[in-house]
Structure formats: structure tokens, C-alpha cells
Design a protein around this motif. Structure first.
Motif, PDB file in Angstrom:
ATOM      1  N   ALA A  43       0.837  -1.209   0.000  1.00 53.10           N
ATOM      2  CA  ALA A  43       0.000   0.000   0.000  1.00 53.10           C
ATOM      3  C   ALA A  43       0.871   1.258   0.000  1.00 53.10           C
ATOM      4  N   ASP A  44       1.937   1.246   0.814  1.00 55.48           N
ATOM      5  CA  ASP A  44       2.838   2.398   0.852  1.00 55.48           C
ATOM      6  C   ASP A  44       3.535   2.591  -0.495  1.00 55.48           C
ATOM      7  N   ALA A  45       3.937   1.476  -1.119  1.00 49.78           N
ATOM      8  CA  ALA A  45       4.606   1.562  -2.421  1.00 49.78           C
ATOM      9  C   ALA A  45       3.671   2.137  -3.470  1.00 49.78           C
ATOM     10  N   GLU A  46       2.394   1.760  -3.412  1.00 50.78           N
ATOM     11  CA  GLU A  46       1.399   2.317  -4.342  1.00 50.78           C
ATOM     12  C   GLU A  46       1.260   3.825  -4.135  1.00 50.78           C
ATOM     13  N   GLU A  47       1.213   4.241  -2.861  1.00 56.55           N
ATOM     14  CA  GLU A  47       1.105   5.675  -2.552  1.00 56.55           C
ATOM     15  C   GLU A  47       2.329   6.433  -3.048  1.00 56.55           C
ATOM     16  N   VAL A  48       3.502   5.852  -2.824  1.00 57.20           N
ATOM     17  CA  VAL A  48       4.732   6.489  -3.288  1.00 57.20           C
ATOM     18  C   VAL A  48       4.696   6.632  -4.808  1.00 57.20           C
ATOM     19  N   MET A  49       4.248   5.581  -5.490  1.00 61.29           N
ATOM     20  CA  MET A  49       4.188   5.624  -6.947  1.00 61.29           C
ATOM     21  C   MET A  49       3.264   6.759  -7.405  1.00 61.29           C
ATOM     22  N   GLN A  50       2.117   6.893  -6.761  1.00 68.28           N
ATOM     23  CA  GLN A  50       1.211   7.997  -7.106  1.00 68.28           C
ATOM     24  C   GLN A  50       1.885   9.340  -6.861  1.00 68.28           C
ATOM     25  N   ASP A  51       2.568   9.455  -5.714  1.00 72.38           N
ATOM     26  CA  ASP A  51       3.263  10.712  -5.391  1.00 72.38           C
ATOM     27  C   ASP A  51       4.318  11.051  -6.442  1.00 72.38           C
ATOM     28  N   VAL A  52       5.046  10.025  -6.901  1.00 75.83           N
ATOM     29  CA  VAL A  52       6.108  10.255  -7.885  1.00 75.83           C
ATOM     30  C   VAL A  52       5.517  10.800  -9.186  1.00 75.83           C
ATOM     31  N   PHE A  53       4.438  10.196  -9.654  1.00 73.33           N
ATOM     32  CA  PHE A  53       3.868  10.655 -10.921  1.00 73.33           C
ATOM     33  C   PHE A  53       3.139  11.996 -10.773  1.00 73.33           C
ATOM     34  N   LEU A  54       2.626  12.279  -9.569  1.00 77.87           N
ATOM     35  CA  LEU A  54       2.078  13.625  -9.326  1.00 77.87           C
ATOM     36  C   LEU A  54       3.208  14.654  -9.327  1.00 77.87           C
ATOM     37  N   THR A  55       4.347  14.262  -8.787  1.00 84.81           N
ATOM     38  CA  THR A  55       5.514  15.156  -8.824  1.00 84.81           C
ATOM     39  C   THR A  55       5.922  15.428 -10.265  1.00 84.81           C
ATOM     40  N   LEU A  56       5.937  14.366 -11.086  1.00 85.04           N
ATOM     41  CA  LEU A  56       6.246  14.565 -12.508  1.00 85.04           C
ATOM     42  C   LEU A  56       5.273  15.537 -13.147  1.00 85.04           C
ATOM     43  N   LEU A  57       4.007  15.392 -12.796  1.00 82.21           N
ATOM     44  CA  LEU A  57       2.972  16.232 -13.382  1.00 82.21           C
ATOM     45  C   LEU A  57       3.107  17.685 -12.948  1.00 82.21           C
ATOM     46  N   HIS A  58       3.335  17.876 -11.643  1.00 81.66           N
ATOM     47  CA  HIS A  58       3.334  19.245 -11.102  1.00 81.66           C
ATOM     48  C   HIS A  58       4.705  19.906 -11.010  1.00 81.66           C
ATOM     49  N   LYS A  59       5.763  19.091 -10.940  1.00 76.29           N
ATOM     50  CA  LYS A  59       7.094  19.673 -10.748  1.00 76.29           C
ATOM     51  C   LYS A  59       8.080  19.220 -11.812  1.00 76.29           C
ATOM     52  N   GLY A  60       7.570  18.765 -12.937  1.00 78.32           N
ATOM     53  CA  GLY A  60       8.437  18.330 -14.021  1.00 78.32           C
ATOM     54  C   GLY A  60       9.378  19.429 -14.483  1.00 78.32           C
ATOM     55  N   ASP A  61       8.987  20.690 -14.237  1.00 82.93           N
ATOM     56  CA  ASP A  61       9.849  21.827 -14.625  1.00 82.93           C
ATOM     57  C   ASP A  61      11.158  21.817 -13.856  1.00 82.93           C
ATOM     58  N   SER A  62      11.151  21.179 -12.656  1.00 85.72           N
ATOM     59  CA  SER A  62      12.378  21.213 -11.855  1.00 85.72           C
ATOM     60  C   SER A  62      13.441  20.257 -12.394  1.00 85.72           C
ATOM     61  N   PHE A  63      13.065  19.400 -13.358  1.00 89.37           N
ATOM     62  CA  PHE A  63      14.061  18.543 -13.995  1.00 89.37           C
ATOM     63  C   PHE A  63      14.862  19.382 -14.973  1.00 89.37           C
ATOM     64  N   GLU A  64      16.169  19.521 -14.692  1.00 84.40           N
ATOM     65  CA  GLU A  64      17.008  20.421 -15.492  1.00 84.40           C
ATOM     66  C   GLU A  64      17.765  19.716 -16.602  1.00 84.40           C
ATOM     67  N   GLY A  65      17.692  18.401 -16.637  1.00 86.48           N
ATOM     68  CA  GLY A  65      18.343  17.673 -17.715  1.00 86.48           C
ATOM     69  C   GLY A  65      19.827  17.446 -17.524  1.00 86.48           C
ATOM     70  N   ARG A  66      20.356  17.715 -16.309  1.00 88.26           N
ATOM     71  CA  ARG A  66      21.788  17.496 -16.076  1.00 88.26           C
ATOM     72  C   ARG A  66      22.108  16.014 -15.907  1.00 88.26           C
ATOM     73  N   SER A  67      21.092  15.224 -15.567  1.00 92.48           N
ATOM     74  CA  SER A  67      21.260  13.773 -15.489  1.00 92.48           C
ATOM     75  C   SER A  67      20.126  13.150 -16.302  1.00 92.48           C
TER      76      SER A  67
END
Length: 199
Positions: A43-67
Motif C-alpha cells: 500500500a505504501d509503495a502504491e502511494e509512493v508511486m502515485q506521489d512520484v507521478f504527481l511530482t512529474l505532473l506538477h514539478k516536471g519543470d524542476s528537472f534540469e536535464g543534467r542527469s
């Protein structure tokens, strides 16, 4: 593959909802594996997975492409999983890694029961690893590892990242990653050795 992923992230930033679905198709398995490896709870892993993809959705701008994008996603996942684990610390009884490691006498010989020295590791390792009882022992040993050690073990041995990549992800030195990985592997091996030594 990386270029396609980065392109999907660019399209996601541009408002393309289907881009999130493509990123989820590509990364959800790896994200869940890492999240579960750290939290040890579906259940925690599912929640983390949702959080990760919400982060991608809302904070994808913070990915600077250095890695690579995958490195950034692993970092977001590891941080979210470790935070989830920390939030439940009061509910968990985590054991020190020390009691899971082998001990040695002053002359360098292994301490403990003689049976530990004679534990039979000669059987087919794949068969042994897949055997139900041995698998249960490994699962319990993984559960008992402190989360930081478990995260390093999962990133190196399950996700097959290099020590350098893991060090970058978790913000530690390569030497520290190698040391923790060695100790985590020793702890797992010790638990299986104790199991194999039982009559």
C-alpha cells in the motif's frame, strides 16, 4: 529510450495528458519496485508511486536535464519512499543492522555456532533463492534492514545501478554507498546462513 522519456516530459510540461500515461507505462514498474524495496509495504509503495507521478505532473519543470530522466525519477522515488518510511517510524520496530551481521573473534575466526561454519551453500543458488522457506528468510532479513541500507541494496542489486549513480541519487559518497551495500549484503547472507544451519 531516454530521449523518448525526456520528450514525453517536455510534452507533459506542454499540457499533453497522454504524455503522463506514456511515462507511467515506462517507469511504473521500476518506481513500484524501488518504493516497495524501501517501504516493504504494498500500500505504501502504491502511494509512493502515485506521489512520484504527481511530482512529474506538477514539478516536471524542476528537472534540469543534467542527469538522465530515469536518475531523477529514481531520486524522487527514493526520497518519497524514505519519507514515507520515516513517517511511520513510531509504528515500526527497526532492529539495528549490527545484530544481523556475523561476529568474529580476535583471531579472525567466525564466532557463533559451529553449524554456521558448516551451512550448506553448495546447492544450486537459484533453486535455494526460490525455495519458499529461504525466500521467506530473505524477505524477513530485508524487512529488518534499516531503510537507508535497504534503499542502497535495492538500487544496486535490483535496479542494477552503479555505485556512482546510487551515490548521486542519495547524496552520499561512493565509498559510503559501497560500505553500506557490503554491510547490507553481509546481513542478508548471515540471516540465510543461520537459516541453513538449523537442523
Amino acid at each position: 529510450m531516454i530521449a523518448g522519456s525526456t520528450g514525453s516530459l517536455a510534452r507533459l510540461r506542454g499540457g499533453d495528458a497522454a504524455a503522463l500515461e506514456r511515462l507511467m507505462e515506462e517507469y511504473s514498474g521500476r518506481v513500484f519496485r524501488l518504493a516497495y524495496g524501501i517501504t516493504r509495504n504494498h500500500a505504501d509503495a502504491e502511494e509512493v508511486m502515485q506521489d512520484v507521478f504527481l511530482t512529474l505532473l506538477h514539478k516536471g519543470d524542476s528537472f534540469e536535464g543534467r542527469s538522465a530522466l530515469s536518475t531523477w525519477i529514481y531520486r524522487v522515488t527514493a526520497n518519497a519512499a524514505l519519507n514515507k518510511r520515516r513517517g511511520k517510524r513510531h509504528q515500526l520496530l527497526e532492529v539495528s543492522l549490527e545484530e544481523h551481521l556475523p561476529t568474529f573473534q580476535a583471531d579472525g575466526h567466525r564466532s557463533g555456532e559451529r553449524a554456521y561454519l558448516l551451512a550448506d551453500w553448495s546447492q544450486d543458488p537459484q533453486h535455494a533463492a526460490l525455495a519458499g522457506e529461504t525466500r521467506r528468510v530473505l524477505e524477513q532479513a530485508l524487512d529488518a534492514l534499516p531503510p537507508h541500507y535497504r534503499a542502497i541494496l535495492v538500487l544496486r542489486d535490483v535496479e542494477d545501478l552503479s555505485s556512482e549513480q546510487v551515490a548521486e541519487l542519495i547524496g552520499e559518497s561512493v565509498a559510503s554507498v559501497k560500505s553500506r551495500l557490503h554491510r547490507a549484503r553481509m546481513a542478508l547472507r548471515e540471516q540465510v546462513t543461520r537459516h541453513l544451519a538449523q537442523p
